[in-house]
Design a protein around this motif. Structure first.
Motif, PDB file in Angstrom:
ATOM      1  N   ASP A 119     -11.964  25.706 138.481  1.00 46.63           N
ATOM      2  CA  ASP A 119     -12.427  24.676 139.410  1.00 46.63           C
ATOM      3  C   ASP A 119     -13.924  24.840 139.676  1.00 46.63           C
ATOM      4  O   ASP A 119     -14.765  24.272 139.013  1.00 46.63           O
ATOM      5  CB  ASP A 119     -11.601  24.634 140.689  1.00 46.63           C
ATOM      6  CG  ASP A 119     -11.124  26.026 141.128  1.00 46.63           C
ATOM      7  OD1 ASP A 119     -11.538  27.008 140.495  1.00 46.63           O
ATOM      8  OD2 ASP A 119     -10.370  26.117 142.097  1.00 46.63           O
ATOM      9  N   LYS A 120     -14.287  25.666 140.653  1.00 49.89           N
ATOM     10  CA  LYS A 120     -15.707  25.833 140.930  1.00 49.89           C
ATOM     11  C   LYS A 120     -16.041  27.314 140.940  1.00 49.89           C
ATOM     12  O   LYS A 120     -15.185  28.150 141.170  1.00 49.89           O
ATOM     13  CB  LYS A 120     -16.031  25.254 142.298  1.00 49.89           C
ATOM     14  CG  LYS A 120     -16.019  23.739 142.356  1.00 49.89           C
ATOM     15  CD  LYS A 120     -16.289  23.316 143.785  1.00 49.89           C
ATOM     16  CE  LYS A 120     -16.307  21.806 143.940  1.00 49.89           C
ATOM     17  NZ  LYS A 120     -16.429  21.435 145.357  1.00 49.89           N
ATOM     18  N   LYS A 157     -18.449  26.755 145.562  1.00 48.51           N
ATOM     19  CA  LYS A 157     -17.484  26.592 146.648  1.00 48.51           C
ATOM     20  C   LYS A 157     -18.147  26.868 147.994  1.00 48.51           C
ATOM     21  O   LYS A 157     -17.926  26.158 148.968  1.00 48.51           O
ATOM     22  CB  LYS A 157     -16.297  27.545 146.443  1.00 48.51           C
ATOM     23  CG  LYS A 157     -15.087  26.855 145.825  1.00 48.51           C
ATOM     24  CD  LYS A 157     -13.889  27.787 145.799  1.00 48.51           C
ATOM     25  CE  LYS A 157     -13.748  28.389 144.429  1.00 48.51           C
ATOM     26  NZ  LYS A 157     -12.793  29.449 144.277  1.00 48.51           N
ATOM     27  N   GLN A 177     -17.293  31.997 135.952  1.00 45.93           N
ATOM     28  CA  GLN A 177     -16.115  31.165 136.042  1.00 45.93           C
ATOM     29  C   GLN A 177     -15.038  31.808 135.186  1.00 45.93           C
ATOM     30  O   GLN A 177     -15.324  32.312 134.112  1.00 45.93           O
ATOM     31  CB  GLN A 177     -16.475  29.792 135.484  1.00 45.93           C
ATOM     32  CG  GLN A 177     -15.545  28.709 135.900  1.00 45.93           C
ATOM     33  CD  GLN A 177     -15.864  27.457 135.144  1.00 45.93           C
ATOM     34  OE1 GLN A 177     -16.208  27.494 133.982  1.00 45.93           O
ATOM     35  NE2 GLN A 177     -15.717  26.339 135.813  1.00 45.93           N
TER      36      GLN A 177
END
Ligand code: HEC
Length: 241
Positions: A65-66, A71, A142
């Motif tokens: 996702d992030k 985030k 990530q």
């Protein structure tokens, strides 16, 4: 499959029947150990006991996702930017790949003013430091799951080990006294299960949507081993003519 009319397995001398049974039983035990190994390795990936779709998608696809930094600046840290424009500059920098050049020219001064009061080497609130590029870099990784090279590596050993084993089991099944149709269906299912089991790993790497298919592939292979071990054993020792 293979043989239509044969001297059935059950007509073999007792010692041969025992040898074939040992092969079947050991294969079954091997499969169960393999399954236990998979369970023990992967059931805690999502930090909850039990093998779930979430474990599979985190393993193959990862949590894409992030990044931690994105985030944080989109969440509770956003208020600390001096104004909207600074937030936007940092956000664009993160989305564009967060290069070190732009850090030096534009971002470092923003972080010094807005973030490093709390996230200095000395204070390091929440264990986060934002003073140097190398500190911030740690917030930019990530998790994209198992690497392609690892998936290719595991698949080739998996296919080359399982296919001959399934072939031998199918061969044993072909000498049983079950109807030809049953033997054909089970044999074809067995080979497609090997195909699915490995094939779905690749798809699950492409999209978390396919995680559930990894489970289906794994269960098909389990069913395959179950059938290919139990059916011949039943035929050898229990089934009446
Ligand atoms: C007033 C002090 C303060 C300032 C200023 C501040 N932070 Fe934080 N930061 C915190 C605290 C406290 C936490 C831990 C609690 C939380 O996550 O809300 C935290 C947590 C974080 C985390 C970790 C979040 C996680 O999920 O682990 C990151 C990343 C972060 N801050 C980045 C920043 C950035 C970037 C800025 C500047 C825009 C900033 N912070 C400004 C106090 C601050």
């Amino acid at each position: 499959m293979f043989w239509k009319e044969t001297l059935r397995l059950r007509t073999l001398p007792i010692i041969t029947k025992i040898i074939i049974s040992l092969f079947l039983v050991l294969t079954g035990i091997g499969y169960l150990l393999g399954f236990t190994n998979i369970y023990m390795t992967y059931n805690m990936v999502d930090e909850k006991p039990g093998l779930s779709i979430k474990d599979i998608s985190l393993t193959y696809y990862g949590a894409r996702d992030k990044t931690t930094l994105e985030k944080a600046i989109d969440g509770s840290m956003r208020q600390y930017f001096l104004d909207k424009n600074e937030y936007k500059i940092v956000k664009d920098w993160v989305v564009d790949g967060a290069s070190e050049d732009v850090w030096d020219s534009e971002i470092e001064s923003i972080f010094d003013a807005s973030c490093s009061t709390c996230h200095s080497e000395a204070t390091a609130l929440a264990g986060v430091v934002t003073e140097e590029y190398s500190d911030v870099e740690e917030l930019l990784t990530q998790n994209s799951g198992k690497s392609w090279s690892r998936i290719v590596g595991v698949s080739h050993t998996h296919i080359l080990a399982i296919t001959p084993l399934v072939f031998l089991l199918v061969l044993v099944l072909s000498f049983t006294s079950y109807p030809l149709l049953l033997k054909n269906v089970v044999s074809l299912f067995a080979f497609s299960a090997v195909f699915m089991d490995v094939g779905f790993w690749f798809l699950a790497k492409l999209s978390p949507f396919f995680s559930v298919f990894v489970l289906i592939g794994g269960m098909s292979l389990g069913l395959t081993f179950g059938l290919l071990v139990v059916l011949p054993l039943y035929d050898l020792w229990i089934k009446k003519v």
